[in-house]
Every structure is written in C-alpha cells, then in structure tokens.
Design an enzyme around this catalytic site. Structure first.
Site, PDB file in Angstrom:
ATOM      1  N   ASP A  30       3.688  35.610  35.741  1.00 32.27           N
ATOM      2  CA  ASP A  30       2.654  36.562  35.350  1.00 32.27           C
ATOM      3  C   ASP A  30       1.981  37.372  36.883  1.00 32.27           C
ATOM      4  O   ASP A  30       1.422  38.389  36.572  1.00 32.27           O
ATOM      5  CB  ASP A  30       1.453  35.510  35.172  1.00 32.27           C
ATOM      6  CG  ASP A  30       1.949  34.861  33.741  1.00 32.27           C
ATOM      7  OD1 ASP A  30       2.008  35.440  32.896  1.00 32.27           O
ATOM      8  OD2 ASP A  30       2.150  33.442  34.068  1.00 32.27           O
ATOM      9  N   GLU A  57      10.205  25.294  33.278  1.00 28.85           N
ATOM     10  CA  GLU A  57      10.373  26.544  33.906  1.00 28.85           C
ATOM     11  C   GLU A  57      10.730  25.933  35.381  1.00 28.85           C
ATOM     12  O   GLU A  57      11.812  26.246  35.973  1.00 28.85           O
ATOM     13  CB  GLU A  57       9.375  27.519  33.935  1.00 28.85           C
ATOM     14  CG  GLU A  57       9.474  28.007  32.721  1.00 28.85           C
ATOM     15  CD  GLU A  57       8.156  29.416  32.333  1.00 28.85           C
ATOM     16  OE1 GLU A  57       8.322  29.993  31.525  1.00 28.85           O
ATOM     17  OE2 GLU A  57       7.275  28.990  33.117  1.00 28.85           O
ATOM     18  N   GLY A  64       1.720  31.531  31.865  1.00 28.82           N
ATOM     19  CA  GLY A  64       1.014  32.138  30.870  1.00 28.82           C
ATOM     20  C   GLY A  64       1.496  31.834  29.428  1.00 28.82           C
ATOM     21  O   GLY A  64       0.428  31.806  28.386  1.00 28.82           O
TER      22      GLY A  64
END
Ligand code: 5RP
Length: 219
Positions: A84, A103, A96
């Site tokens: 982001d 992740e 986001g």
C-alpha cells in the site's frame, strides 16, 4: 498509463526474477492478481507455489497451479507481493487486502522479497495509508486503546474477517518516523497478531511502474 496498466507492467517485470526451479511465494491484491494472470508464461521455471491468502490460492488454482503449504515446502526462494506504501528504504505498509499476517510469514520465509507497486505508492514517510493491524477479536478494544496512547486512531474494518478468523484495525493519523521501532512496539501489545509494517523485514527489491516504464530500487 492508468493505474491498472502500471500494475500490469510491474507484475510483468517481476517475471524476470523467477529462475528455473524457483519455490515461489505469491502475495495478495490487485497487483498480484496481474502477476497471477501472466504467471503461466513461466510455469516451467516454477518448482512449487505457496500463497498468502485464500483469494490468491483460488486464482492460482484457476490458472492451473497446485498450491502447496509453507509447512510442505520449507523456506522459499522468492516472494512477490504488492504494497500500500513504500519508502525509499523499502519499508512497507501492507494489509489493505487484510492478508498481512500470512504475507509477513512468507516474506520472512523468503530468501528474496520483491515488491511490485505503481509510482503513486512510493512515499517520503509512511503513514498516509491507514496502518492495518490484525487482532484477536476479543482484544480489539484493548488494542485500539493502546494505539490511542500512541496518538493513532484505530478504526475496526467492519464486517471483515481475515483468513485466520481475526479482525483488522486500520490506524489513522500515525506519523511513522521510525518504522522499525513502531513495528516492534505494536507487536508487543497482547492480542496483536501482526502489524502491516514491514520494516524489520523490508523488501529486497522494489519494482516501481510509472509512465516511463519500470524502475528498480534495491536495499
Ligand atoms: C494485501 C496487501 C496488498 O499487497 C496491498 O493492499 C496492495 O494491494 P493492491 O495491489 O490491490 O493495491 O498487502 O493484504
């Protein structure tokens, strides 16, 4: 070039980093969706694929990839994901799309982390984009109060449940002058599962797509 063209250009540029035999981690979001669209072009160079979200897994499977778990593959060679925001040190705000925890795990497991963005996301100081924090649902209010002491305004992402069954707080009004310190500080609040600051483990390579093509920054 519009934003989608730039996302496609950044995604395509990342293909060059996929070497024969790569164990590949795939992130989440619209930029990564552009990557998944072109990934079949380098299928023969990919040993196996690990995904950071159910959404990416579904799309990868639609494109004929069998998705493995990180427990099966062990550490991976390369992780490709969007962001982001990024600063020039390749420290990122991510989450986001709400997939920040998985992740982060894949970024940690990767020998090399390539981040693909369009040029609107390269910023001087992180924090204009609200900082996502994944929290245990029962700790949501506690974490929000602790964040208020740091002068951040935490807003619950209403109706959103992560792939891990947790909630997201989006923190507004933070000036992130020291991302490594803030990441550690937020991680210490009980009930925080992960914070979307990727500073202790930044990206290794940033591919930034703009009107004049894709440029590269390395740490
Ligand atoms: C998802 C993420 C995404 O990488 C980030 O939100 C960027 O998404 P997009 O490529 O759609 O702009 O961190 O959790």
């Amino acid at each position: 070039m519009d934003a989608t063209d730039k996302k496609r250009a950044a995604a395509r540029a990342a293909l060059e980093f996929i070497q024969p035999g790569t164990k590949l981690g795939v992130g989440t979001g619209s930029t990564v969706n552009c990557l998944i669209e072109v990934l079949p072009e380098v299928r023969d160079r990919i040993d196996c694929v690990v995904s950071s979200s159910r959404a990416s897994t579904r799309l990868l499977e639609e494109h004929g990839f069998e998705v493995r778990t990180l427990n099966e593959t062990g550490d991976i060679d390369l992780y490709i994901d969007g962001a982001d925001e990024s600063n020039k040190h390749l420290q990122l705000i991510k989450g986001g799309g709400g997939a920040l925890t998985r992740e982060k795990v894949l970024a940690e497991a990767a020998r090399r982390f390539i981040c693909i963005i369009d040029d609107s996301k390269l910023v001087g100081m992180l924090g204009s984009f609200p900082l996502p924090i994944e929290v245990l649902p029962m700790a949501q209010e506690l974490v929000a109060r602790r964040i208020l002491k740091m002068r951040g305004h935490a807003i619950w992402r209403e109706g959103f449940v992560t792939d891990n069954g947790n909630h997201i707080l989006d923190v507004h009004n933070l000036r992130i002058a020291n991302p490594i310190e803030l990441e550690a500080r937020i991680n210490r609040i009980p009930g925080v599962v992960a914070v979307g600051l990727f500073a202790q483990r930044p990206a290794d390579i940033l591919l930034i797509a703009g009107d004049n093509g894709v440029r590269e920054i390395r740490t």
